[in-house]
Design a protein around this motif. Structure first.
Motif, short mmCIF file in Angstrom:
data_model
loop_
_atom_site.label_atom_id
_atom_site.label_comp_id
_atom_site.label_asym_id
_atom_site.label_seq_id
_atom_site.Cartn_x
_atom_site.Cartn_y
_atom_site.Cartn_z
N ALA A 113 -3.18 -10.13 0.36
CA ALA A 113 -2.28 -9.23 -0.37
C ALA A 113 -0.96 -9.09 0.38
CB ALA A 113 -2.94 -7.87 -0.56
N LEU A 130 1.87 -8.70 -9.25
CA LEU A 130 0.86 -8.80 -8.21
C LEU A 130 -0.35 -7.95 -8.58
CD1 LEU A 130 2.96 -8.38 -4.91
CD2 LEU A 130 2.02 -10.51 -5.83
N LEU A 132 -3.65 -6.79 -6.52
CA LEU A 132 -4.17 -6.78 -5.16
C LEU A 132 -5.56 -6.16 -5.16
CD1 LEU A 132 -0.93 -5.45 -3.39
CD2 LEU A 132 -1.52 -7.82 -4.03
N PRO A 135 -6.64 -4.37 -0.88
CA PRO A 135 -5.61 -4.92 0.02
C PRO A 135 -5.58 -4.23 1.38
CG PRO A 135 -4.61 -3.41 -1.54
CD PRO A 135 -6.05 -3.56 -1.96
N TYR A 226 5.25 -3.37 1.09
CA TYR A 226 4.81 -2.74 -0.15
C TYR A 226 5.87 -1.86 -0.80
CZ TYR A 226 0.16 -4.50 1.08
OH TYR A 226 -0.90 -5.31 1.40
N VAL A 235 -3.47 -2.35 -8.15
CA VAL A 235 -4.42 -2.38 -7.03
C VAL A 235 -5.81 -2.05 -7.58
CG1 VAL A 235 -5.09 -1.41 -4.81
CG2 VAL A 235 -2.66 -1.73 -5.36
#
Length: 289
Positions: A113, A130, A132, A135, A226, A235
């Motif tokens: 990640a 993205l 993740l 992560p 991030y 996420v």
């Protein structure tokens, strides 16, 4: 070390890319419609594309799927080189360029990640979103670029000490011990067996020793990787015995591009334990882009 070639991790088409400065990198792929999804396995002593196998086998995903064995793992190059966050971020960028299909969605597990976020910041035109899964980078950590990590790596690289340690790490009981941490009912036997065979390949210790010595982590992943992200980020997480998410909710509150989805009853690999819930969360995120 095993001299037998490693069997395919996924029953799919394969392509081998010679990336700049890296050769070869093997990637499993499946044709489809829509924006391609690049699936990145995690970092550990026996990592490989097997970790993303459920996205091919257990989920009704229609988009093109790409799952490389990253350099140092699986059936890709396992050279005795310097492995670093910058190296792997550039590999991700180069893989997307080799795919030659425009911006892609990227799904990354655990430590990758951080590489995926770094790649997205490096070339934002290549990454649309993205996802993740469990992560790393949302907890306090020491500076992995300090001399301590380098000294640990030098010790691990000593011929007799390092070889002996890795032989212990790659035994079937050892691999099962670590994989079982991610499964409430124990790791699947085929996953344990594939990991054992993967870790027995020539050069299998080179990249993992950079991971074990802490040199593949970004010390301030929150601030450096991030928070600067502007693209959509999802996420998927729950409980993970190896990872803490101390700052995850704080990061998500600071940007409306972040969405957090708990996959209850999972320990870091929800694609294996709860494939239906993982598929639903992934599809919901991607359809709203």
């Amino acid at each position: 070390m095993s001299t037998q070639p490693l069997a395919p991790a996924i029953q799919a088409d394969e392509v081998v890319w010679s990336l700049p400065g890296v050769a070869p990198v093997l990637c499993y792929y499946r044709q489809g419609e829509g924006c391609p999804l690049l699936l990145l396995h995690s970092m550990n002593a026996a990592a490989s594309a097997f970790e993303v196998k459920p996205f091919f086998d257990d989920m009704a995903l229609k988009q093109p799927l790409y799952a490389p064995d990253l350099p140092g793992f699986g059936r890709s190059e396992r050279a005795d080189r310097v492995y670093s966050p910058d190296f792997y971020a550039q590999v991700v960028v180069d893989i997307i360029k080799a795919m030659d299909c425009g911006p892609v969605d990227v799904l990354a597990l655990s430590t990758t990640a951080e590489f995926a976020a770094r790649a997205a910041l490096r070339d934002s035109d290549l990454v649309r979103s993205l996802t993740l899964i469990s992560p790393t980078g949302f907890s306090r950590r020491r500076d992995s670029r300090s001399p301590v990590g380098a000294r640990v790596h030098r010790i691990l690289s000593l011929p007799f000490l390092g070889a002996g340690l890795f032989r212990a790490l790659r035994t079937k009981p050892s691999i099962r011990f670590f994989l079982d941490k991610a499964f409430g009912d124990g790791a699947p036997e085929d996953m344990v067996e594939y990991a054992r065979n993967s870790a027995a390949q020539p050069g299998a210790s080179y990249a993992p020793f950079y991971f074990v010595s802490g040199q593949l982590f970004t010390p301030d992943a929150v601030g450096e990787l991030y928070l600067p992200l502007k693209l959509p980020v999802s996420v998927l997480y729950d409980e993970d015995p190896n990872i803490s998410f101390d700052y995850l909710e704080e990061v998500a509150r600071q940007g409306d591009n972040w969405s957090l989805v708990k996959i209850p009853g999972t320990l870091g690999l929800p694609q294996f334990e709860k494939p239906s819930l993982t598929e639903s969360a992934l599809k919901e995120f991607l359809k709203n882009l």
